[in-house]
Enzyme design. Structure first.
Site, PDB file in Angstrom:
ATOM      1  N   SER A   1      20.751 -12.656 -20.739  1.00 15.32           N
ATOM      2  CA  SER A   1      20.349 -11.461 -19.976  1.00 15.32           C
ATOM      3  C   SER A   1      20.064 -11.816 -18.515  1.00 15.32           C
ATOM      4  O   SER A   1      20.325 -11.023 -17.608  1.00 15.32           O
ATOM      5  CB  SER A   1      19.088 -10.848 -20.604  1.00 15.32           C
ATOM      6  OG  SER A   1      19.318 -10.534 -21.961  1.00 15.32           O
TER       7      SER A   1
ATOM      8  N   ASP B   1      29.351  -2.834 -15.342  1.00  9.77           N
ATOM      9  CA  ASP B   1      29.078  -1.385 -15.276  1.00  9.77           C
ATOM     10  C   ASP B   1      30.256  -0.612 -15.854  1.00  9.77           C
ATOM     11  O   ASP B   1      30.102   0.276 -16.682  1.00  9.77           O
ATOM     12  CB  ASP B   1      28.898  -0.941 -13.810  1.00  9.77           C
ATOM     13  CG  ASP B   1      27.471  -1.123 -13.329  1.00  9.77           C
ATOM     14  OD1 ASP B   1      26.598  -1.416 -14.159  1.00  9.77           O
ATOM     15  OD2 ASP B   1      27.238  -0.967 -12.110  1.00  9.77           O
TER      16      ASP B   1
ATOM     17  N   GLY C   1      32.676  -1.967 -17.611  1.00  9.87           N
ATOM     18  CA  GLY C   1      32.906  -2.441 -18.976  1.00  9.87           C
ATOM     19  C   GLY C   1      32.077  -1.655 -19.985  1.00  9.87           C
ATOM     20  O   GLY C   1      32.528  -1.384 -21.106  1.00  9.87           O
TER      21      GLY C   1
ATOM     22  N   GLY D   1      27.628   4.167 -51.255  1.00 14.19           N
ATOM     23  CA  GLY D   1      26.840   3.514 -52.302  1.00 14.19           C
ATOM     24  C   GLY D   1      27.198   2.036 -52.389  1.00 14.19           C
ATOM     25  O   GLY D   1      27.470   1.393 -51.360  1.00 14.19           O
TER      26      GLY D   1
ATOM     27  N   GLU E   1      27.391  -7.261 -23.169  1.00 13.34           N
ATOM     28  CA  GLU E   1      27.482  -6.454 -21.932  1.00 13.34           C
ATOM     29  C   GLU E   1      26.117  -5.798 -21.641  1.00 13.34           C
ATOM     30  O   GLU E   1      26.039  -4.651 -21.197  1.00 13.34           O
ATOM     31  CB  GLU E   1      28.615  -5.442 -22.009  1.00 13.34           C
ATOM     32  CG  GLU E   1      29.956  -6.151 -22.221  1.00 13.34           C
ATOM     33  CD  GLU E   1      31.156  -5.439 -21.636  1.00 13.34           C
ATOM     34  OE1 GLU E   1      30.985  -4.565 -20.774  1.00 13.34           O
ATOM     35  OE2 GLU E   1      32.268  -5.796 -22.033  1.00 13.34           O
ATOM     36  N   GLY E   2      25.055  -6.551 -21.888  1.00 14.77           N
ATOM     37  CA  GLY E   2      23.697  -6.074 -21.688  1.00 14.77           C
ATOM     38  C   GLY E   2      23.130  -5.547 -22.996  1.00 14.77           C
ATOM     39  O   GLY E   2      23.665  -4.600 -23.570  1.00 14.77           O
ATOM     40  N   THR E   3      22.033  -6.177 -23.483  1.00 19.41           N
ATOM     41  CA  THR E   3      21.417  -5.724 -24.734  1.00 19.41           C
ATOM     42  C   THR E   3      20.849  -4.310 -24.538  1.00 19.41           C
ATOM     43  O   THR E   3      20.713  -3.820 -23.408  1.00 19.41           O
ATOM     44  CB  THR E   3      20.248  -6.661 -25.135  1.00 19.41           C
ATOM     45  OG1 THR E   3      19.242  -6.564 -24.114  1.00 19.41           O
ATOM     46  CG2 THR E   3      20.695  -8.107 -25.282  1.00 19.41           C
ATOM     47  N   SER E   4      20.451  -3.686 -25.645  1.00 18.68           N
ATOM     48  CA  SER E   4      19.845  -2.343 -25.531  1.00 18.68           C
ATOM     49  C   SER E   4      18.581  -2.383 -24.666  1.00 18.68           C
ATOM     50  O   SER E   4      18.315  -1.454 -23.912  1.00 18.68           O
ATOM     51  CB  SER E   4      19.515  -1.795 -26.930  1.00 18.68           C
ATOM     52  OG  SER E   4      20.715  -1.455 -27.598  1.00 18.68           O
TER      53      SER E   4
HETATM   54  P1  FAD Z   1      18.761 -13.287 -24.422  1.00 16.90           P
HETATM   55  O1  FAD Z   1      19.041 -12.877 -23.020  1.00 16.90           O
HETATM   56  O2  FAD Z   1      18.110 -14.580 -24.663  1.00 16.90           O
HETATM   57  O3  FAD Z   1      17.924 -12.119 -25.101  1.00 16.90           O
HETATM   58  C1  FAD Z   1      17.213 -12.307 -26.334  1.00 16.90           C
HETATM   59  C2  FAD Z   1      16.350 -11.063 -26.557  1.00 16.90           C
HETATM   60  O4  FAD Z   1      15.404 -10.937 -25.471  1.00 16.90           O
HETATM   61  C3  FAD Z   1      17.150  -9.776 -26.567  1.00 16.90           C
HETATM   62  O5  FAD Z   1      16.596  -8.868 -27.481  1.00 16.90           O
HETATM   63  C4  FAD Z   1      16.964  -9.227 -25.165  1.00 16.90           C
HETATM   64  O6  FAD Z   1      17.130  -7.816 -25.085  1.00 16.90           O
HETATM   65  C5  FAD Z   1      15.533  -9.653 -24.874  1.00 16.90           C
HETATM   66  N1  FAD Z   1      15.244  -9.760 -23.448  1.00 16.90           N
HETATM   67  C6  FAD Z   1      15.763 -10.652 -22.555  1.00 16.90           C
HETATM   68  N2  FAD Z   1      15.265 -10.428 -21.331  1.00 16.90           N
HETATM   69  C7  FAD Z   1      14.426  -9.352 -21.441  1.00 16.90           C
HETATM   70  C8  FAD Z   1      13.641  -8.618 -20.526  1.00 16.90           C
HETATM   71  N3  FAD Z   1      13.578  -8.913 -19.209  1.00 16.90           N
HETATM   72  N4  FAD Z   1      12.900  -7.588 -21.005  1.00 16.90           N
HETATM   73  C9  FAD Z   1      12.953  -7.246 -22.321  1.00 16.90           C
HETATM   74  N5  FAD Z   1      13.700  -7.886 -23.231  1.00 16.90           N
HETATM   75  C10 FAD Z   1      14.426  -8.934 -22.788  1.00 16.90           C
HETATM   76  N6  FAD Z   1      29.274 -13.167 -22.439  1.00 16.90           N
HETATM   77  C11 FAD Z   1      30.224 -13.355 -21.470  1.00 16.90           C
HETATM   78  O7  FAD Z   1      29.926 -13.772 -20.365  1.00 16.90           O
HETATM   79  N7  FAD Z   1      31.543 -13.088 -21.732  1.00 16.90           N
HETATM   80  C12 FAD Z   1      31.967 -12.631 -22.937  1.00 16.90           C
HETATM   81  O8  FAD Z   1      33.177 -12.403 -23.129  1.00 16.90           O
HETATM   82  C13 FAD Z   1      31.000 -12.444 -23.977  1.00 16.90           C
HETATM   83  N8  FAD Z   1      31.393 -12.052 -25.229  1.00 16.90           N
HETATM   84  C14 FAD Z   1      30.464 -12.058 -26.249  1.00 16.90           C
HETATM   85  C15 FAD Z   1      30.897 -11.879 -27.572  1.00 16.90           C
HETATM   86  C16 FAD Z   1      29.987 -11.958 -28.613  1.00 16.90           C
HETATM   87  C17 FAD Z   1      30.473 -11.794 -30.022  1.00 16.90           C
HETATM   88  C18 FAD Z   1      28.618 -12.209 -28.349  1.00 16.90           C
HETATM   89  C19 FAD Z   1      27.603 -12.323 -29.465  1.00 16.90           C
HETATM   90  C20 FAD Z   1      28.185 -12.363 -27.058  1.00 16.90           C
HETATM   91  C21 FAD Z   1      29.093 -12.313 -25.990  1.00 16.90           C
HETATM   92  N9  FAD Z   1      28.697 -12.572 -24.681  1.00 16.90           N
HETATM   93  C22 FAD Z   1      29.637 -12.729 -23.682  1.00 16.90           C
HETATM   94  C23 FAD Z   1      27.297 -12.883 -24.383  1.00 16.90           C
HETATM   95  C24 FAD Z   1      26.376 -11.664 -24.360  1.00 16.90           C
HETATM   96  O9  FAD Z   1      26.667 -10.872 -23.232  1.00 16.90           O
HETATM   97  C25 FAD Z   1      24.942 -12.177 -24.405  1.00 16.90           C
HETATM   98  O10 FAD Z   1      24.730 -12.659 -25.729  1.00 16.90           O
HETATM   99  C26 FAD Z   1      23.937 -11.112 -24.047  1.00 16.90           C
HETATM  100  O11 FAD Z   1      24.002 -10.834 -22.665  1.00 16.90           O
HETATM  101  C27 FAD Z   1      22.490 -11.508 -24.387  1.00 16.90           C
HETATM  102  O12 FAD Z   1      22.207 -12.790 -23.918  1.00 16.90           O
HETATM  103  P2  FAD Z   1      21.527 -13.862 -24.919  1.00 16.90           P
HETATM  104  O13 FAD Z   1      22.336 -13.881 -26.143  1.00 16.90           O
HETATM  105  O14 FAD Z   1      21.319 -15.124 -24.182  1.00 16.90           O
HETATM  106  O15 FAD Z   1      20.126 -13.213 -25.291  1.00 16.90           O
END
Ligand code: FAD
Length: 383
Positions: A132, A239, A241, A338, A362-365
């Site tokens: 993130s 954005d 994407g 079921g 592409e950005g978590t919820s």
């Molecule tokens: P983290 O950033 O460590 O987050 C962990 C948790 O903490 C999450 O719940 C998050 O919402 C929460 N969190 C983090 N910061 C905050 C905050 N400030 N406030 C509140 N909550 C927070 N990336 C690429 O660059 N290119 C790709 O093509 C690509 N494809 C992907 C395909 C798959 C199948 C997967 C699983 C991931 C892919 N990703 C890719 C990476 C994806 O974008 C990241 O996994 C995602 O951005 C989250 O980063 P992280 O996994 O390090 O989680």
């Protein structure tokens, strides 16, 4: 306001729907089990012009609009999110970014190949320590004479082991987002290693990889945009994407709805089709409402894109709503099926596994909520 699709859009939707029914739907479960789509699908996508939507014809694209792209991605999402993701990344994140920020030479070099499916692209932003918090990425870009030397590790990169070109975001300057520069890196360059990540919950048909760059040398002509502009380029790509991911989510939810309605009408319990029970209809109605709402939010983003208006917050709203809706829809569909929903002979289980990542990448919820919250309040709550 006009909620009707034009004739060419209806034609594209029908074409995509029929193609997905023939080329994707019959294979999706087997690809999922095999942990790989048949990669010949990439050339077929190219032949149909599906890898060139919104790319000008002079660069081998098929032209068209942001709404055309959403219509295609909805159909692909209904068929197989692994295939949808190949397009989202190679065209959505890579091709369109080259179109917007590339030099004429970079566009000539890469766009025709990406549009035909001869080459695939991947988008290397995420690192093991920065997901993130991508603005603090640590991959390095240092000058080596007229060239750049790139080093670092990227994780979870979609198309990673299949791609011919990677957009690599690396730090060429000081700390924070302003020190990041983007590069177009051929994946066969010396020092570029790729390892597929196995054992994913969903999107199993898609290659997701770790990329390790160890002193990969690229000329300055491989730089995409200006020095220090890389993070801005990444965020602009994401954005847009998010609009495509949202469209893919609509497809997942619609696929769940269609499968669950069919099953509910056929499956009999207590002497009647389960479709006749109000609690089953509630499960179906909830999915239907979410499909409509998610689609309208997504199309609104496409409309803003086409009219050249700001759309970043609306894209976050659409992606947040649609991805959570896709997960709910898949859960409801499993409930309608079921016990049969729990095995992969029926599509609901795969929809759920594939949908789950849509709330993560592409950005978590949570990140979408922070983006929306920042737009509402003017206060940055990220840090
Ligand atoms: P983290 O950033 O460590 O987050 C962990 C948790 O903490 C999450 O719940 C998050 O919402 C929460 N969190 C983090 N910061 C905050 C905050 N400030 N406030 C509140 N909550 C927070 N990336 C690429 O660059 N290119 C790709 O093509 C690509 N494809 C992907 C395909 C798959 C199948 C997967 C699983 C991931 C892919 N990703 C890719 C990476 C994806 O974008 C990241 O996994 C995602 O951005 C989250 O980063 P992280 O996994 O390090 O989680």
């Amino acid at each position: 306001m006009d909620f009707e699709l034009g004739e060419s859009q209806r034609e594209l939707r029908e074409l995509a729907r029929a193609w997905v029914d023939k080329e994707v739907v019959p294979h999706a479960a087997a690809w999922d089990r095999a942990e790989s789509v048949d990669t010949a699908i990439v050339g077929k996508l190219g032949e149909m012009g599906f890898l060139g939507i919104e790319i000008p014809e002079e660069y081998g694209g098929s032209g068209g609009t942001a709404l055309d792209y959403c219509l295609l991605l909805e159909e692909l999402g209904r068929g197989d999110s692994s295939v949808r993701g190949i397009v989202s990344v190679s065209l959505g994140l890579v091709g369109k970014t080259i179109k917007t920020y590339g030099t004429a030479e970079q566009k000539r070099e890469w766009l025709p190949r990406l549009c035909s499916g001869e080459s695939l692209g991947c988008f290397g932003l995420t690192e093991p320590g920065t997901g993130s918090d991508a603005g603090n990425l640590t991959a390095k870009a240092v000058r080596g004479g007229d060239d750049w030397l790139l080093s670092g590790t990227k994780i979870f990169i979609t198309n990673g082991t299949w791609a011919d070109v990677a957009i690599i975001f690396a730090r060429s300057g000081g700390p924070g987002p302003k020190g990041v520069t983007a590069f177009l890196v051929p994946t066969d360059a010396p020092g570029f290693q790729r390892t597929e990540i196995k054992g994913k919950l969903g999107l199993r048909g898609q290659a997701t990889a770790e990329l390790v760059l160890d002193g990969v040398r690229v000329p300055d002509t491989a730089r995409l945009g200006d020095e220090g502009q890389g993070f801005k380029i990444a965020m602009a790509a994401l954005d847009k994407g998010r609009m495509g991911v949202a469209a893919g989510c609509v497809g997942v939810a619609r696929g769940c709805l269609e499968a669950a309605v069919k099953y509910a009408r056929e499956r009999e319990q207590f002497g009647k089709p389960i479709a006749s029970y109000q609690l089953v209809q509630e499960l179906l109605a909830d999915i239907a409402v979410d499909v409509e709402a998610a689609r309208l939010l997504t199309w609104r983003v496409a409309d803003l894109v086409e009219r050249g208006k700001p759309f970043g917050t609306e894209a976050s709203v659409a992606k947040l709503f649609a991805s959570e809706a896709a997960v709910k829809a898949a859960n409801n569909a499993i409930q309608v099926f079921g016990g049969y929903g729990y095995i992969d002979e029926f599509p609901a289980a795969k929809y759920l596994r594939d949908a789950r990542v849509l709330t993560l990448y592409e950005g978590t919820s949570q990140i979408q909520k922070l983006l929306i919250g920042r737009a509402l309040t003017g206060v940055n709550a990220f840090v």
